[in-house]
Design a protein around this motif. Structure first.
Motif, PDB file in Angstrom:
ATOM      1  N   ARG A 174     -19.072  10.422  -1.205  1.00 36.37           N
ATOM      2  CA  ARG A 174     -19.278   9.171  -1.942  1.00 36.37           C
ATOM      3  C   ARG A 174     -20.682   8.623  -1.703  1.00 36.37           C
ATOM      4  O   ARG A 174     -21.330   8.122  -2.645  1.00 36.37           O
ATOM      5  CB  ARG A 174     -18.210   8.144  -1.544  1.00 36.37           C
ATOM      6  CG  ARG A 174     -16.829   8.475  -2.076  1.00 36.37           C
ATOM      7  CD  ARG A 174     -15.851   7.338  -1.888  1.00 36.37           C
ATOM      8  NE  ARG A 174     -15.441   7.166  -0.505  1.00 36.37           N
ATOM      9  CZ  ARG A 174     -14.428   7.807   0.072  1.00 36.37           C
ATOM     10  NH1 ARG A 174     -13.731   8.699  -0.623  1.00 36.37           N
ATOM     11  NH2 ARG A 174     -14.101   7.564   1.330  1.00 36.37           N
ATOM     12  N   GLU A 178     -24.416   8.568  -4.323  1.00 35.53           N
ATOM     13  CA  GLU A 178     -25.236   7.379  -4.540  1.00 35.53           C
ATOM     14  C   GLU A 178     -26.725   7.715  -4.491  1.00 35.53           C
ATOM     15  O   GLU A 178     -27.522   7.117  -5.217  1.00 35.53           O
ATOM     16  CB  GLU A 178     -24.918   6.321  -3.477  1.00 35.53           C
ATOM     17  CG  GLU A 178     -23.565   5.666  -3.625  1.00 35.53           C
ATOM     18  CD  GLU A 178     -23.507   4.738  -4.823  1.00 35.53           C
ATOM     19  OE1 GLU A 178     -24.474   3.994  -5.046  1.00 35.53           O
ATOM     20  OE2 GLU A 178     -22.477   4.764  -5.534  1.00 35.53           O
ATOM     21  N   PRO A 181     -27.327  11.405  -7.514  1.00 36.98           N
ATOM     22  CA  PRO A 181     -26.246  11.324  -8.497  1.00 36.98           C
ATOM     23  C   PRO A 181     -26.253  12.414  -9.557  1.00 36.98           C
ATOM     24  O   PRO A 181     -25.209  12.673 -10.176  1.00 36.98           O
ATOM     25  CB  PRO A 181     -26.456   9.945  -9.134  1.00 36.98           C
ATOM     26  CG  PRO A 181     -27.913   9.656  -8.940  1.00 36.98           C
ATOM     27  CD  PRO A 181     -28.265  10.267  -7.619  1.00 36.98           C
ATOM     28  N   GLY A 254     -18.927   2.322   0.681  1.00 42.08           N
ATOM     29  CA  GLY A 254     -18.159   2.948  -0.410  1.00 42.08           C
ATOM     30  C   GLY A 254     -17.019   3.811   0.050  1.00 42.08           C
ATOM     31  O   GLY A 254     -16.873   4.135   1.210  1.00 42.08           O
TER      32      GLY A 254
END
Length: 254
Positions: A174, A178, A181, A254
């Motif tokens: 995750r 970020e 991407p 996240g």
């Protein structure tokens, strides 16, 4: 040689290796219980224990296993770890007759000052230095040390199977998405990890080549990571980029 990840504690993996003759090695036994169950269930004889660093979730079961099975314990040159029969470091080789196996020892400070890894038999036991899609926190070392350690591991053959100490792949993924991407290899790895965990399977081991394509901490010089750093996250040096990336991961919710 067969390799089996044994889930332990909250999210650790203890690594069990054994040959067809029933001779076994374990790596980072933070809990003796899962090891004893696996040895008994597979009718294995434990011959050696490999330790990567001093944290209790990696060593707490070693003394009991050593006492019960007479296994030889290999570990870092760190007096914080007791019950070690042979202390090893950079350039040393662990060579075993039963099971027949050979591992090169690599110094990888950063997570701790005395952390080591073992590479051999097509496997890389890297403890808490390298995770799938991530790396360890800097508890005792510096960003420069950890970056150098990761580069040392990244230079190993890409077909080595990475056997790290925790099931962190989805959480690491995750964060990785970020900062990188548009990486299709990363997206595929995240989907693969989600599928594995949904069916109760480990996401490990994973080929080192996959990590080189997906793991942002091994891609510090890639265009996506230099672009990320240039957007106010870090200065221009490689160490500064790495330090900023590790700090961002530490703060990531996240």
């Amino acid at each position: 040689m067969h390799v089996v990840p044994l889930p332990a504690l909250a999210d650790n993996y203890i690594w069990l290796l054994h040959d067809d003759a029933g001779q076994a090695i374990v790596v980072d036994p933070g809990d003796a219980g899962p090891v004893e169950a696996a040895l008994s269930g597979r009718a294995l004889q434990l011959r050696a224990i490999l330790l990567t660093h001093h944290h209790g979730d990696h060593v707490a079961g070693a003394a009991a296993l050593r006492e019960r099975h007479g296994a030889t314990v290999y570990g870092p040159r760190d007096e914080r770890i007791g019950a070690v029969d042979r202390r090893v470091g950079q350039g040393d080789v662990v060579s075993l007759d039963r099971p027949r196996a050979r591992f090169e020892v690599i110094d990888v400070p950063g997570h701790t000052r005395s952390h080591i890894a073992y590479a051999g038999e097509g496997l890389l036991f890297c403890g808490d230095t390298l995770f799938s899609l991530g790396c360890g926190r800097l508890f005792e070392g510096t960003p420069a040390q950890m970056l150098a350690s990761l580069e040392r591991l990244a230079a190993l053959p890409g077909d080595l199977k990475v056997c790290c100490g925790h099931e962190y792949t989805q959480a690491n993924g995750r964060f990785a998405r970020e900062v990188d991407p548009a990486n299709p290899a990363l997206a595929a790895r995240c989907e693969e990890a989600a599928e594995a965990r949904a069916h109760g399977r480990p996401t490990l081991p994973v080929p080192l080549a996959s990590e080189l394509a997906c793991n942002p901490f091994l891609r510090i010089d890639s265009e996506p990571l230099t672009d990320w750093a240039s957007r106010g996250h870090a200065g221009g040096s490689r160490v500064e980029r790495f330090a900023a990336l590790r700090a961002a991961k530490d703060a990531f919710q996240g």
